[in-house]
Design an enzyme around this catalytic site. Structure first.
Site, PDB file in Angstrom:
ATOM      1  N   SER A   1       4.848 -10.211   6.715  1.00 49.38           N
ATOM      2  CA  SER A   1       4.869  -8.761   6.902  1.00 49.38           C
ATOM      3  C   SER A   1       3.846  -8.358   7.975  1.00 49.38           C
ATOM      4  O   SER A   1       4.121  -7.558   8.856  1.00 49.38           O
ATOM      5  CB  SER A   1       4.558  -8.076   5.570  1.00 49.38           C
ATOM      6  OG  SER A   1       4.601  -6.686   5.707  1.00 49.38           O
TER       7      SER A   1
ATOM      8  N   HIS B   1      -8.884  -0.390   1.900  1.00 44.07           N
ATOM      9  CA  HIS B   1      -8.636  -1.835   1.982  1.00 44.07           C
ATOM     10  C   HIS B   1      -9.955  -2.600   1.771  1.00 44.07           C
ATOM     11  O   HIS B   1     -10.014  -3.803   1.967  1.00 44.07           O
ATOM     12  CB  HIS B   1      -8.085  -2.214   3.361  1.00 44.07           C
ATOM     13  CG  HIS B   1      -6.707  -1.698   3.655  1.00 44.07           C
ATOM     14  ND1 HIS B   1      -5.649  -1.840   2.785  1.00 44.07           N
ATOM     15  CD2 HIS B   1      -6.203  -1.064   4.746  1.00 44.07           C
ATOM     16  CE1 HIS B   1      -4.562  -1.309   3.337  1.00 44.07           C
ATOM     17  NE2 HIS B   1      -4.876  -0.820   4.504  1.00 44.07           N
TER      18      HIS B   1
ATOM     19  N   ARG C   1       9.911  -2.198   6.522  1.00 42.58           N
ATOM     20  CA  ARG C   1      10.634  -3.242   7.256  1.00 42.58           C
ATOM     21  C   ARG C   1      11.787  -3.710   6.383  1.00 42.58           C
ATOM     22  O   ARG C   1      12.887  -3.222   6.484  1.00 42.58           O
ATOM     23  CB  ARG C   1       9.690  -4.386   7.648  1.00 42.58           C
ATOM     24  CG  ARG C   1      10.283  -5.366   8.642  1.00 42.58           C
ATOM     25  CD  ARG C   1       9.307  -6.480   8.952  1.00 42.58           C
ATOM     26  NE  ARG C   1       8.960  -7.264   7.778  1.00 42.58           N
ATOM     27  CZ  ARG C   1       9.616  -8.357   7.378  1.00 42.58           C
ATOM     28  NH1 ARG C   1      10.631  -8.811   8.077  1.00 42.58           N
ATOM     29  NH2 ARG C   1       9.243  -9.012   6.288  1.00 42.58           N
TER      30      ARG C   1
ATOM     31  N   THR D   1       0.832  -1.214   0.000  1.00 44.15           N
ATOM     32  CA  THR D   1       0.000   0.000   0.000  1.00 44.15           C
ATOM     33  C   THR D   1       0.867   1.265   0.000  1.00 44.15           C
ATOM     34  O   THR D   1       0.629   2.194  -0.780  1.00 44.15           O
ATOM     35  CB  THR D   1      -0.872   0.031   1.276  1.00 44.15           C
ATOM     36  OG1 THR D   1      -1.328  -1.285   1.565  1.00 44.15           O
ATOM     37  CG2 THR D   1      -2.024   0.992   1.146  1.00 44.15           C
ATOM     38  N   THR D   2       1.850   1.297   0.900  1.00 45.70           N
ATOM     39  CA  THR D   2       2.683   2.485   1.074  1.00 45.70           C
ATOM     40  C   THR D   2       3.427   2.806  -0.227  1.00 45.70           C
ATOM     41  O   THR D   2       3.493   3.964  -0.652  1.00 45.70           O
ATOM     42  CB  THR D   2       3.704   2.225   2.214  1.00 45.70           C
ATOM     43  OG1 THR D   2       3.009   1.662   3.323  1.00 45.70           O
ATOM     44  CG2 THR D   2       4.428   3.486   2.622  1.00 45.70           C
TER      45      THR D   2
HETATM   46  P1  A3P Z   1       7.850  -6.147   4.528  1.00 43.38           P
HETATM   47  O1  A3P Z   1       7.251  -6.226   5.897  1.00 43.38           O
HETATM   48  O2  A3P Z   1       7.885  -7.476   3.831  1.00 43.38           O
HETATM   49  O3  A3P Z   1       9.178  -5.478   4.509  1.00 43.38           O
HETATM   50  P2  A3P Z   1       1.761  -1.937   3.318  1.00 43.38           P
HETATM   51  O4  A3P Z   1       2.334  -0.691   2.770  1.00 43.38           O
HETATM   52  O5  A3P Z   1       0.645  -2.500   2.512  1.00 43.38           O
HETATM   53  O6  A3P Z   1       1.455  -1.801   4.773  1.00 43.38           O
HETATM   54  O7  A3P Z   1       2.892  -3.046   3.177  1.00 43.38           O
HETATM   55  C1  A3P Z   1       4.079  -2.962   3.914  1.00 43.38           C
HETATM   56  C2  A3P Z   1       5.134  -3.778   3.199  1.00 43.38           C
HETATM   57  O8  A3P Z   1       5.603  -3.040   2.049  1.00 43.38           O
HETATM   58  C3  A3P Z   1       6.358  -3.996   4.087  1.00 43.38           C
HETATM   59  O9  A3P Z   1       6.895  -5.245   3.651  1.00 43.38           O
HETATM   60  C4  A3P Z   1       7.226  -2.817   3.695  1.00 43.38           C
HETATM   61  O10 A3P Z   1       8.587  -2.982   4.019  1.00 43.38           O
HETATM   62  C5  A3P Z   1       6.997  -2.776   2.191  1.00 43.38           C
HETATM   63  N1  A3P Z   1       7.287  -1.467   1.590  1.00 43.38           N
HETATM   64  C6  A3P Z   1       7.025  -0.234   2.098  1.00 43.38           C
HETATM   65  N2  A3P Z   1       7.448   0.722   1.259  1.00 43.38           N
HETATM   66  C7  A3P Z   1       8.004   0.090   0.198  1.00 43.38           C
HETATM   67  C8  A3P Z   1       8.637   0.560  -0.996  1.00 43.38           C
HETATM   68  N3  A3P Z   1       8.787   1.845  -1.248  1.00 43.38           N
HETATM   69  N4  A3P Z   1       9.080  -0.369  -1.867  1.00 43.38           N
HETATM   70  C9  A3P Z   1       8.935  -1.690  -1.617  1.00 43.38           C
HETATM   71  N5  A3P Z   1       8.361  -2.186  -0.492  1.00 43.38           N
HETATM   72  C10 A3P Z   1       7.891  -1.313   0.399  1.00 43.38           C
END
Ligand code: A3P
Length: 308
Positions: free
Chosen positions: A140, A110, A270, A51-52
């Site tokens: 994650s 979501h 993460r 998402t981020t």
């Molecule tokens: P991991 O926990 O596997 O590292 P969301 O944004 O849906 O909450 O998902 C979070 C997951 O996306 C985490 O995965 C996070 O590290 C990863 N994430 C966040 N920003 C990112 C980016 N710019 N590029 C790739 N992955 C990213």
């Protein structure tokens, strides 16, 4: 309501889907009162699927001519501040703020397709969906919940328990497979309105996918922009390495009424890799998820993750 063992997230079942209690009022209010515009853009995901990253990319693509990338808002704001959750805005009673925003508006959600408001479905607004290998999603999610629980000084939920609940769909926004399938089917039915992306494809072919996003959003990169390396610049700005090291994303504290919000913006970053599940899931757990994935998606044409 059910405490999924991941306090402070309490879940309620709504039309067969487990939804965080805090979001439910917002989801219902969106269904009743949100008027979508044809030029709205909605970014949808199952939590922990990217998402981020999707928010950063879509926001950077949309605003690239307004803000030079060297001084872009993403350098001082977290992507979740640049693109807010529609359901959370409604949960917080900010409907009037939503309606007053100038077009084109960009929100996230979501919400499963089955629970999306008729106004969104019927408005012809654009939807971009991102999915991810369920094995990486659960890993994650488990890490994220551990950070959430540190907020309440509770012990982390054992991975095995979180895994079982994930397989049963007793987790925020229900079964990951049903969530993806809802948007996948819609992307086949209305490819001009629903773009379906995979975290893994964004990693492997970022240039092609970012160009595709821009075309879909109606603001394709011009030949000059491409020549000047604008696509690569957007990708760099939104990369895990860049975003996760910015001050806002290392030390920024989240002040929210939402009990499902993590303590800091750092919680959204993460590892940002594919296949980290190999460091956490046993072969048996991985096989079980792959089997469910195969069974659930059979005949749909959708694949999630890799089975090796
Ligand atoms: P991991 O926990 O596997 O590292 P969301 O944004 O849906 O909450 O998902 C979070 C997951 O996306 C985490 O995965 C996070 O590290 C990863 N994430 C966040 N920003 C990112 C980016 N710019 N590029 C790739 N992955 C990213």
């Amino acid at each position: 309501p059910l405490d999924e063992g991941l306090v402070p997230i309490r879940l309620r079942q709504y039309q067969g889907v487990w939804i965080p209690e805090y979001f439910l009022g917002g989801i219902i209010a969106v269904r009743q009162r949100f008027t979508a515009r044809p030029d709205d853009l909605l970014l949808v995901s199952y939590p922990k699927s990217g998402t981020t990253w999707l928010k950063a990319l879509a926001f950077a693509i949309m605003t690239r001519t307004q803000h030079p990338l060297a001084h872009h808002p993403l350098l001082s704001l977290n992507p979740h501040q640049c693109v807010e959750s529609l359901d959370r805005l409604f949960s917080d009673g900010k409907q009037s703020k939503v309606q007053a925003l100038p077009s084109p508006r960009i929100f996230s959600s979501h919400t499963p397709y089955s629970l999306l408001s008729d106004s969104i479905k019927g408005s012809g607004c654009l939807i971009i969906y991102i999915c991810r290998d369920p094995k990486d999603v659960i890993v994650s999610r488990w890490h994220f919940n551990a950070k959430m629980r540190s907020k309440t000084s509770k012990e982390p939920t054992p991975l095995m328990k979180a895994f079982e609940m994930f397989c049963e769909g007793v987790c925020p926004f229900g079964l990951v497979w049903d969530h993806a399938l809802g948007y996948w089917k819609e992307s086949l039915r209305r490819p001009d309105k629903v773009l379906f992306l995979k975290y893994e494809e964004l990693m492997e072919e970022p240039v092609a996918k970012v160009k595709r996003m821009a075309e879909f959003m109606g603001c394709p990169f011009s030949p000059d922009e491409e020549k000047e390396g604008m696509v690569e610049e957007v990708i760099r700005l939104c990369s895990f390495e860049k975003l996760s090291n910015l001050e806002i994303n290392t030390t920024g504290v989240i002040n929210s009424k939402d009990p499902t919000a993590p303590p800091t913006f750092a919680s959204f970053f993460r590892k940002g890799k594919m296949g980290d599940w190999k460091n956490h899931l046993s072969p048996k757990m991985a096989q079980r998820l792959d089997e469910i994935t195969q069974e659930k998606l059979e005949g749909s044409g959708l694949t999630l993750g890799r089975t090796c």
